[in-house]
Design a protein around this motif. Structure first.
Motif, PDB file in Angstrom:
ATOM      1  N   GLU A   1     -54.982  24.614  36.752  1.00  0.00           N
ATOM      2  CA  GLU A   1     -53.537  24.556  36.954  1.00  0.00           C
ATOM      3  C   GLU A   1     -53.099  23.240  37.601  1.00  0.00           C
ATOM      4  O   GLU A   1     -52.049  22.705  37.270  1.00  0.00           O
ATOM      5  CB  GLU A   1     -53.071  25.721  37.827  1.00  0.00           C
ATOM      6  N   HIS A   2     -53.899  22.747  38.548  1.00  0.00           N
ATOM      7  CA  HIS A   2     -53.551  21.514  39.260  1.00  0.00           C
ATOM      8  C   HIS A   2     -54.833  20.917  39.825  1.00  0.00           C
ATOM      9  O   HIS A   2     -55.718  21.653  40.266  1.00  0.00           O
ATOM     10  CB  HIS A   2     -52.559  21.820  40.394  1.00  0.00           C
ATOM     11  N   ALA A   3     -54.925  19.593  39.820  1.00  0.00           N
ATOM     12  CA  ALA A   3     -56.130  18.934  40.316  1.00  0.00           C
ATOM     13  C   ALA A   3     -56.187  18.888  41.832  1.00  0.00           C
ATOM     14  O   ALA A   3     -57.254  18.721  42.406  1.00  0.00           O
ATOM     15  CB  ALA A   3     -56.224  17.519  39.750  1.00  0.00           C
TER      16      ALA A   3
ATOM     17  N   ASP B   1     -59.157  12.712  31.190  1.00  0.00           N
ATOM     18  CA  ASP B   1     -58.001  13.066  30.364  1.00  0.00           C
ATOM     19  C   ASP B   1     -57.695  14.559  30.450  1.00  0.00           C
ATOM     20  O   ASP B   1     -56.529  14.951  30.475  1.00  0.00           O
ATOM     21  CB  ASP B   1     -58.229  12.656  28.907  1.00  0.00           C
ATOM     22  N   LEU B   2     -58.733  15.401  30.494  1.00  0.00           N
ATOM     23  CA  LEU B   2     -58.519  16.845  30.649  1.00  0.00           C
ATOM     24  C   LEU B   2     -57.851  17.160  31.982  1.00  0.00           C
ATOM     25  O   LEU B   2     -56.930  17.967  32.047  1.00  0.00           O
ATOM     26  CB  LEU B   2     -59.851  17.590  30.560  1.00  0.00           C
ATOM     27  N   VAL B   3     -58.332  16.538  33.036  1.00  0.00           N
ATOM     28  CA  VAL B   3     -57.780  16.798  34.366  1.00  0.00           C
ATOM     29  C   VAL B   3     -56.348  16.269  34.461  1.00  0.00           C
ATOM     30  O   VAL B   3     -55.495  16.883  35.092  1.00  0.00           O
ATOM     31  CB  VAL B   3     -58.682  16.195  35.463  1.00  0.00           C
TER      32      VAL B   3
ATOM     33  N   VAL C   1     -53.142  18.630  33.039  1.00  0.00           N
ATOM     34  CA  VAL C   1     -52.985  19.982  33.582  1.00  0.00           C
ATOM     35  C   VAL C   1     -51.588  20.509  33.323  1.00  0.00           C
ATOM     36  O   VAL C   1     -50.645  19.726  33.260  1.00  0.00           O
ATOM     37  CB  VAL C   1     -53.303  20.016  35.100  1.00  0.00           C
ATOM     38  N   PRO C   2     -51.391  21.784  33.150  1.00  0.00           N
ATOM     39  CA  PRO C   2     -52.397  22.837  33.085  1.00  0.00           C
ATOM     40  C   PRO C   2     -53.150  22.786  31.757  1.00  0.00           C
ATOM     41  O   PRO C   2     -52.550  22.607  30.704  1.00  0.00           O
ATOM     42  CB  PRO C   2     -51.594  24.120  33.205  1.00  0.00           C
ATOM     43  N   THR C   3     -54.453  22.916  31.836  1.00  0.00           N
ATOM     44  CA  THR C   3     -55.294  22.847  30.651  1.00  0.00           C
ATOM     45  C   THR C   3     -56.403  23.881  30.725  1.00  0.00           C
ATOM     46  O   THR C   3     -56.906  24.199  31.797  1.00  0.00           O
ATOM     47  CB  THR C   3     -55.886  21.434  30.482  1.00  0.00           C
TER      48      THR C   3
ATOM     49  N   ILE D   1     -56.904  23.752  41.636  1.00  0.00           N
ATOM     50  CA  ILE D   1     -56.270  25.069  41.618  1.00  0.00           C
ATOM     51  C   ILE D   1     -56.534  25.656  40.242  1.00  0.00           C
ATOM     52  O   ILE D   1     -56.133  25.093  39.226  1.00  0.00           O
ATOM     53  CB  ILE D   1     -54.760  24.958  41.903  1.00  0.00           C
ATOM     54  N   VAL D   2     -57.221  26.792  40.203  1.00  0.00           N
ATOM     55  CA  VAL D   2     -57.733  27.358  38.961  1.00  0.00           C
ATOM     56  C   VAL D   2     -57.275  28.797  38.837  1.00  0.00           C
ATOM     57  O   VAL D   2     -57.170  29.523  39.823  1.00  0.00           O
ATOM     58  CB  VAL D   2     -59.283  27.310  38.946  1.00  0.00           C
ATOM     59  N   SER D   3     -57.007  29.221  37.607  1.00  0.00           N
ATOM     60  CA  SER D   3     -56.724  30.626  37.356  1.00  0.00           C
ATOM     61  C   SER D   3     -57.551  31.081  36.172  1.00  0.00           C
ATOM     62  O   SER D   3     -57.946  30.286  35.321  1.00  0.00           O
ATOM     63  CB  SER D   3     -55.229  30.849  37.088  1.00  0.00           C
ATOM     64  N   LEU D   4     -57.826  32.365  36.144  1.00  0.00           N
ATOM     65  CA  LEU D   4     -58.523  32.981  35.019  1.00  0.00           C
ATOM     66  C   LEU D   4     -57.511  33.785  34.229  1.00  0.00           C
ATOM     67  O   LEU D   4     -56.686  34.485  34.806  1.00  0.00           O
ATOM     68  CB  LEU D   4     -59.642  33.899  35.512  1.00  0.00           C
ATOM     69  N   THR D   5     -57.573  33.686  32.913  1.00  0.00           N
ATOM     70  CA  THR D   5     -56.687  34.468  32.068  1.00  0.00           C
ATOM     71  C   THR D   5     -57.527  35.268  31.095  1.00  0.00           C
ATOM     72  O   THR D   5     -58.609  34.849  30.690  1.00  0.00           O
ATOM     73  CB  THR D   5     -55.703  33.589  31.282  1.00  0.00           C
TER      74      THR D   5
END
Length: 149
Positions: free
Chosen positions: A65-67, A93-95, A98-100, A124-128
């Motif tokens: 969600e955010h670095a 580039d992936l970071v 975000v959100p990625t 900041i990470v989330s699981l979906t």
């Protein structure tokens, strides 16, 4: 004036990531009061949802969600630890984008390990789940009243 007209007349878009609560939300947000759900109807629908067991999710997506403040550390984790086979520029580039979604349809154990490593680096990470529903919401912090001196 156009905004006021849109609020009063236009239909709301379908709720995103609402899962089994979508019919209740849609029923409560109908503009016309005639077909809108009453409190009793919404309560009955929610009671029916509560009694239905939630299916156990077995595949998850890991979404950055955010670095955070330690962006370089997060890039290193994406580059080294996640095993994506990316070069350093692709990891950056992936970071930056975000959100990625970093990992798609991985097991709970793999998703938790990746989340733990990324959060330790400051991300900041989330699981979906596969239905697009967030599985790991942010914890709610309890307010504690300090005694007056």
């Amino acid at each position: 004036m156009a905004t006021l007209s849109a609020v009063l007349v236009d239909d709301l878009p379908a709720p995103v990531r609402s899962g089994p609560l979508a019919p209740v939300i849609q029923g409560l947000t109908v503009k016309d009061p005639g077909p809108r759900l009453t409190v009793a109807q919404a309560t009955a629908m929610l009671a029916g949802q509560r009694s239905r067991p939630m299916p156990e999710q077995d595949e998850f997506d890991v979404v950055l969600e955010h670095a955070g403040r330690k962006k370089i550390q997060v890039i290193k984790v994406v580059y080294e630890a996640l095993g994506l086979g990316l070069d350093l520029r692709a990891a950056r580039d992936l970071v930056d984008a975000v959100p990625t979604t970093l990992l798609k349809q991985v097991s709970r154990r793999t998703a938790d390990e990746a989340k733990r490593e990324l959060e330790a680096a400051g991300g900041i990470v989330s699981l979906t789940s596969e239905a697009g529903e967030h599985v790991t919401p942010e914890p709610i912090r309890e307010y504690t009243r300090r005694p007056r001196a």
